[in-house]
Design an enzyme around this catalytic site. Sequence first.
Site, PDB file in Angstrom:
ATOM      1  N   LYS A 227      -0.150  -8.650   5.590  1.00  7.98           N
ATOM      2  CA  LYS A 227       0.071  -8.000   6.882  1.00  7.98           C
ATOM      3  C   LYS A 227       0.674  -8.972   7.889  1.00  7.98           C
ATOM      4  O   LYS A 227       1.424  -8.570   8.769  1.00  7.98           O
ATOM      5  CB  LYS A 227      -1.239  -7.414   7.407  1.00  7.98           C
ATOM      6  CG  LYS A 227      -1.691  -6.172   6.631  1.00  7.98           C
ATOM      7  CD  LYS A 227      -2.795  -5.448   7.377  1.00  7.98           C
ATOM      8  CE  LYS A 227      -3.543  -4.468   6.505  1.00  7.98           C
ATOM      9  NZ  LYS A 227      -2.765  -3.323   6.059  1.00  7.98           N
TER      10      LYS A 227
ATOM     11  N   LYS B 119      -8.191  -7.026  11.289  1.00 18.13           N
ATOM     12  CA  LYS B 119      -7.722  -6.573   9.971  1.00 18.13           C
ATOM     13  C   LYS B 119      -7.658  -7.753   9.014  1.00 18.13           C
ATOM     14  O   LYS B 119      -7.316  -8.861   9.431  1.00 18.13           O
ATOM     15  CB  LYS B 119      -6.295  -6.026  10.071  1.00 18.13           C
ATOM     16  CG  LYS B 119      -6.163  -4.672  10.683  1.00 18.13           C
ATOM     17  CD  LYS B 119      -4.707  -4.229  10.565  1.00 18.13           C
ATOM     18  CE  LYS B 119      -4.515  -2.898  11.263  1.00 18.13           C
ATOM     19  NZ  LYS B 119      -3.113  -2.483  11.218  1.00 18.13           N
TER      20      LYS B 119
ATOM     21  N   GLY C   1      -6.491  -0.026   2.026  1.00 20.02           N
ATOM     22  CA  GLY C   1      -7.568   0.950   1.879  1.00 20.02           C
ATOM     23  C   GLY C   1      -8.618   0.856   2.979  1.00 20.02           C
ATOM     24  O   GLY C   1      -9.751   1.262   2.787  1.00 20.02           O
ATOM     25  N   GLY C   2      -8.256   0.313   4.126  1.00 18.24           N
ATOM     26  CA  GLY C   2      -9.177   0.250   5.258  1.00 18.24           C
ATOM     27  C   GLY C   2     -10.234  -0.832   5.126  1.00 18.24           C
ATOM     28  O   GLY C   2     -11.080  -0.993   6.006  1.00 18.24           O
TER      29      GLY C   2
ATOM     30  N   HIS D  39      -1.028   8.702  12.772  1.00 17.07           N
ATOM     31  CA  HIS D  39      -0.495   7.933  11.648  1.00 17.07           C
ATOM     32  C   HIS D  39       0.686   8.710  11.070  1.00 17.07           C
ATOM     33  O   HIS D  39       0.518   9.797  10.539  1.00 17.07           O
ATOM     34  CB  HIS D  39      -1.584   7.737  10.586  1.00 17.07           C
ATOM     35  CG  HIS D  39      -1.089   7.059   9.332  1.00 17.07           C
ATOM     36  ND1 HIS D  39      -1.519   5.814   8.939  1.00 17.07           N
ATOM     37  CD2 HIS D  39      -0.202   7.458   8.396  1.00 17.07           C
ATOM     38  CE1 HIS D  39      -0.907   5.474   7.814  1.00 17.07           C
ATOM     39  NE2 HIS D  39      -0.107   6.466   7.461  1.00 17.07           N
TER      40      HIS D  39
ATOM     41  N   GLU E 223       4.460   2.681   7.050  1.00 14.63           N
ATOM     42  CA  GLU E 223       3.457   3.328   7.887  1.00 14.63           C
ATOM     43  C   GLU E 223       3.672   2.914   9.340  1.00 14.63           C
ATOM     44  O   GLU E 223       3.801   1.728   9.635  1.00 14.63           O
ATOM     45  CB  GLU E 223       2.053   2.937   7.436  1.00 14.63           C
ATOM     46  CG  GLU E 223       1.755   3.397   6.018  1.00 14.63           C
ATOM     47  CD  GLU E 223       0.294   3.219   5.612  1.00 14.63           C
ATOM     48  OE1 GLU E 223      -0.156   3.964   4.730  1.00 14.63           O
ATOM     49  OE2 GLU E 223      -0.385   2.325   6.175  1.00 14.63           O
TER      50      GLU E 223
ATOM     51  N   ARG F 185       4.718   0.922  -3.208  1.00 15.37           N
ATOM     52  CA  ARG F 185       4.295   1.641  -4.400  1.00 15.37           C
ATOM     53  C   ARG F 185       4.347   3.131  -4.113  1.00 15.37           C
ATOM     54  O   ARG F 185       4.647   3.535  -2.997  1.00 15.37           O
ATOM     55  CB  ARG F 185       2.854   1.261  -4.738  1.00 15.37           C
ATOM     56  CG  ARG F 185       1.962   1.461  -3.493  1.00 15.37           C
ATOM     57  CD  ARG F 185       0.508   1.408  -3.773  1.00 15.37           C
ATOM     58  NE  ARG F 185      -0.281   1.204  -2.573  1.00 15.37           N
ATOM     59  CZ  ARG F 185      -0.719   2.151  -1.761  1.00 15.37           C
ATOM     60  NH1 ARG F 185      -0.425   3.416  -2.010  1.00 15.37           N
ATOM     61  NH2 ARG F 185      -1.440   1.866  -0.701  1.00 15.37           N
TER      62      ARG F 185
HETATM   63  P1  ADP Z   1      -4.644  -0.388   5.263  1.00  9.57           P
HETATM   64  O1  ADP Z   1      -3.793  -1.398   4.595  1.00  9.57           O
HETATM   65  O2  ADP Z   1      -6.089  -0.642   5.055  1.00  9.57           O
HETATM   66  O3  ADP Z   1      -4.196   0.999   4.962  1.00  9.57           O
HETATM   67  P2  ADP Z   1      -3.381  -0.110   7.881  1.00  9.57           P
HETATM   68  O4  ADP Z   1      -2.885  -1.263   8.669  1.00  9.57           O
HETATM   69  O5  ADP Z   1      -2.362   0.723   7.204  1.00  9.57           O
HETATM   70  O6  ADP Z   1      -4.425  -0.661   6.826  1.00  9.57           O
HETATM   71  O7  ADP Z   1      -4.278   0.811   8.828  1.00  9.57           O
HETATM   72  C1  ADP Z   1      -5.023   1.875   8.333  1.00  9.57           C
HETATM   73  C2  ADP Z   1      -5.380   2.841   9.461  1.00  9.57           C
HETATM   74  O8  ADP Z   1      -6.079   2.198  10.523  1.00  9.57           O
HETATM   75  C3  ADP Z   1      -4.183   3.481  10.128  1.00  9.57           C
HETATM   76  O9  ADP Z   1      -3.773   4.623   9.451  1.00  9.57           O
HETATM   77  C4  ADP Z   1      -4.716   3.791  11.514  1.00  9.57           C
HETATM   78  O10 ADP Z   1      -5.475   4.973  11.490  1.00  9.57           O
HETATM   79  C5  ADP Z   1      -5.681   2.684  11.803  1.00  9.57           C
HETATM   80  N1  ADP Z   1      -5.045   1.589  12.567  1.00  9.57           N
HETATM   81  C6  ADP Z   1      -4.389   0.532  12.077  1.00  9.57           C
HETATM   82  N2  ADP Z   1      -3.969  -0.285  13.042  1.00  9.57           N
HETATM   83  C7  ADP Z   1      -4.353   0.260  14.211  1.00  9.57           C
HETATM   84  C8  ADP Z   1      -4.227  -0.120  15.603  1.00  9.57           C
HETATM   85  N3  ADP Z   1      -3.628  -1.239  15.955  1.00  9.57           N
HETATM   86  N4  ADP Z   1      -4.773   0.692  16.521  1.00  9.57           N
HETATM   87  C9  ADP Z   1      -5.415   1.821  16.171  1.00  9.57           C
HETATM   88  N5  ADP Z   1      -5.572   2.223  14.906  1.00  9.57           N
HETATM   89  C10 ADP Z   1      -5.050   1.462  13.923  1.00  9.57           C
HETATM   90  P1  ADP Z   2      -3.458   3.132   1.870  1.00 14.26           P
HETATM   91  O1  ADP Z   2      -3.508   1.850   1.121  1.00 14.26           O
HETATM   92  O2  ADP Z   2      -2.537   3.083   3.034  1.00 14.26           O
HETATM   93  O3  ADP Z   2      -4.779   3.718   2.175  1.00 14.26           O
HETATM   94  P2  ADP Z   2      -3.247   5.316  -0.013  1.00 14.26           P
HETATM   95  O4  ADP Z   2      -3.816   6.331   0.867  1.00 14.26           O
HETATM   96  O5  ADP Z   2      -2.066   5.651  -0.849  1.00 14.26           O
HETATM   97  O6  ADP Z   2      -2.748   4.124   0.856  1.00 14.26           O
HETATM   98  O7  ADP Z   2      -4.472   4.806  -0.939  1.00 14.26           O
HETATM   99  C1  ADP Z   2      -4.421   3.797  -1.881  1.00 14.26           C
HETATM  100  C2  ADP Z   2      -5.842   3.418  -2.194  1.00 14.26           C
HETATM  101  O8  ADP Z   2      -6.358   4.223  -3.250  1.00 14.26           O
HETATM  102  C3  ADP Z   2      -6.036   2.031  -2.707  1.00 14.26           C
HETATM  103  O9  ADP Z   2      -6.089   1.090  -1.686  1.00 14.26           O
HETATM  104  C4  ADP Z   2      -7.371   2.123  -3.452  1.00 14.26           C
HETATM  105  O10 ADP Z   2      -8.492   1.921  -2.621  1.00 14.26           O
HETATM  106  C5  ADP Z   2      -7.411   3.553  -3.920  1.00 14.26           C
HETATM  107  N1  ADP Z   2      -7.200   3.651  -5.378  1.00 14.26           N
HETATM  108  C6  ADP Z   2      -6.721   2.707  -6.182  1.00 14.26           C
HETATM  109  N2  ADP Z   2      -6.616   3.112  -7.453  1.00 14.26           N
HETATM  110  C7  ADP Z   2      -7.065   4.377  -7.466  1.00 14.26           C
HETATM  111  C8  ADP Z   2      -7.205   5.361  -8.486  1.00 14.26           C
HETATM  112  N3  ADP Z   2      -6.806   5.155  -9.727  1.00 14.26           N
HETATM  113  N4  ADP Z   2      -7.699   6.557  -8.156  1.00 14.26           N
HETATM  114  C9  ADP Z   2      -8.044   6.812  -6.886  1.00 14.26           C
HETATM  115  N5  ADP Z   2      -7.911   5.910  -5.894  1.00 14.26           N
HETATM  116  C10 ADP Z   2      -7.437   4.705  -6.152  1.00 14.26           C
HETATM  117 MG    MG Z   3      -2.327   1.741   5.310  1.00 15.13          MG
END
Ligand code: ADP
Ligand code: ADP
Ligand code: MG
Length: 647
Positions: A116, A158, A164-165, A208, A275, A292
């Site tokens: 990140k 973060k 995945g949060g 988002h 995103e 991906r």
């Molecule tokens: P991940 O890699 O875990 O998916 P992201 O950076 O994509 O992490 O953030 C996941 C979610 O967290 C976003 O979809 C949004 O809802 C929230 N989020 C991320 N950054 C911010 C921010 N700066 N302010 C408010 N919400 C945020």
């Molecule tokens: P983000 O990373 O922004 O949340 P996605 O919503 O596409 O993006 O979710 C991907 C997430 O799904 C991964 O970070 C992981 O936690 C979860 N995951 C990984 N492998 C699997 C699987 N085979 N089946 C269901 N969930 C998975």
């Molecule tokens: Mg994300």
Amino acid sequence: MIKKILIANRGEISKRVIQTCRRLDIETVSIYAQDDAGLAHALESDKAICLGRGALADTYLNKEKIIEIAKEHACDAIHPGYGFLSENTEFCSMVNKAGIIFIGPSTTAIELMGDKKASKVKMEELGIPVVPGYHGDDQSESILFEKAKKIGFPVLIKATAGGGGKGMRIVRSEQDFKSALESSKREAKNAFANDKVLLEKYIETPRHIEVQLVSDGEGNHFHFFERECSIQRRYQKVIEETPSPALDNELRVKICETAVKIAQGIDYRGAGTIEFILGPAKQFYFLEMNTRLQVEHPVTEMVTGYDLVELQIKAAAGEAFNFTQKDIKQQGHSIECRIYAEDPDNEFLPTSGRIQQISVDGLTDFRLDCGYYDGSKISTNYDPMLAKLIIHADNRQEAIDKIKRALSSVVFGGSKTNRDYLRRLLSHPEFEKGNIHTHFIDQYQDDLLLKELPEAELAAVLAAGVQLGHKTQDSVWDANFSPVEKMATVNADTHKFMHLLSTQTKVEIELAGIKYTFEVLEKSIHHVHLVRNKQDYIINTFSFNTQGEKQLFCNDKEVLFKLLPKAQGKSQSLNLSEGSMQSPMPGKIFKVIAKRGQSVKKGEDILILEAMKMEHTIRAPKDGVIKDIFFQAGDQIQGGVLLCEIE
Ligand code: ADP
Ligand code: ADP
Ligand code: MG
């Protein structure tokens, strides 16, 4: 040409890739952990190789072994799905070195975007807007604290390696910073073996919005429009849709063009998602890029008509696409719901169990991406997502109506799921109006929580519950029936009622002074059809857990039912539900926070359980003094065991 693909994943996404491969006449080799032997990905590929038992590192994350299998079976390419090894640079370069095509971007792109911090630096270089914050190398607590104060609370912590949060923590005030930082680092270290963090200004009530990109094998970049994924819990998406109701055409063009600019700027290849976070004043910032296929890719396929897995395979094979950006159009509206094995009425805790039935009654026009079968076991070792339900309609309102109908027909019996919660979400007036943001679930928590059943429905559930427990074939018994007081829990509430009569054709109870007589139209072990005042109550049941709970679907509303031991005489289970805390699922005790003898208030943190790759805080169910805590950090525990007693 790619003729044979190894799919290095599990569940629905492996099955999804198998489907496209079959259509394109590409052979598939899948891998599976021993405990997944009965699932779709193990059974539906041309060849399936067992990875044995063991930790994830020995199975789905065993890079060497997976590549070995690919070589042994002469696979030209590896599709990593999402999660697992899909964004693992080491794996990607090992695959390339082995002379196998990695279906995804270059190692360099994954490396850049997987971090990140590095990706934010790159975006600044390309002139892409990023959320204001701190992503420096100095990770000392004091510096981070200073930076957080400078950014201004609320601040979001973060994990730089995050996904995945995981590792994400909102900090609303100075005094919360230290503990949030510690817990973020702990979760990050656990999940990514890297506890570096960055700080961002926390944007209140954002949306988002993400853009699907696919770049072909000859350096041409395409966008496939946006998806809105604002409905989230634990920072994970629950409902996704396209087009986004937040974008007008001008903003849509701007966001999509920004995404394409990123793809060009990093010389991308294959499918990827940018995103963005969209602030209340419609300003948008780059959040991250997922290099991906995304879980929610089907909604894009529904409105554009392209098969994204096919495009991934073509791009990886170095082919150019035979269309132009202008050919890609958004048609109609698509919504996806993620069906999770979890309990939305109990802080979304993951649930486990065995799927007893997946029914899709009378449904035709829908897509259900699911890697499970009737009888499949839901393991706590993986993500709790059971399936994705996707529909397409002419416009948003029709799409909402249609997916609600579809959800009513899709039932996963045997484990608590978020299905009814999804229906409540989709029925919320603000959702219908398109007024959504990433805290929608928090903001409308009270509206979305499970409501008590209407009296007559409750009576039907109680009547069905006692009727199903009875052997009514025995006609002698019918004649001898004498009214008896009973007690049962329905969802979280306990009800006392009189069971007045049970025969093969009739069941009668008295609840809160009212007598309810139901006609029994049909009855089998798992099914009963009751009628009262011309109203039908069709009840299906599944045995549920070791605590004797039954899962009932009453006119397809899910209800947890448990008949309690005799109302008279102090019952064990009633005492148990008061100050005793049971583990909601199997897992490992991560940390015990409270101490024996300590007085606690309702809602105070008692211990942290680690299960399904997440931390879950177990909180005090009432005020009192801790009489005993039965486990310590590191203990592996079963679901339903007594963790702690409060007096
Ligand atoms: P991940 O890699 O875990 O998916 P992201 O950076 O994509 O992490 O953030 C996941 C979610 O967290 C976003 O979809 C949004 O809802 C929230 N989020 C991320 N950054 C911010 C921010 N700066 N302010 C408010 N919400 C945020
Ligand atoms: P983000 O990373 O922004 O949340 P996605 O919503 O596409 O993006 O979710 C991907 C997430 O799904 C991964 O970070 C992981 O936690 C979860 N995951 C990984 N492998 C699997 C699987 N085979 N089946 C269901 N969930 C998975
Ligand atoms: Mg994300």
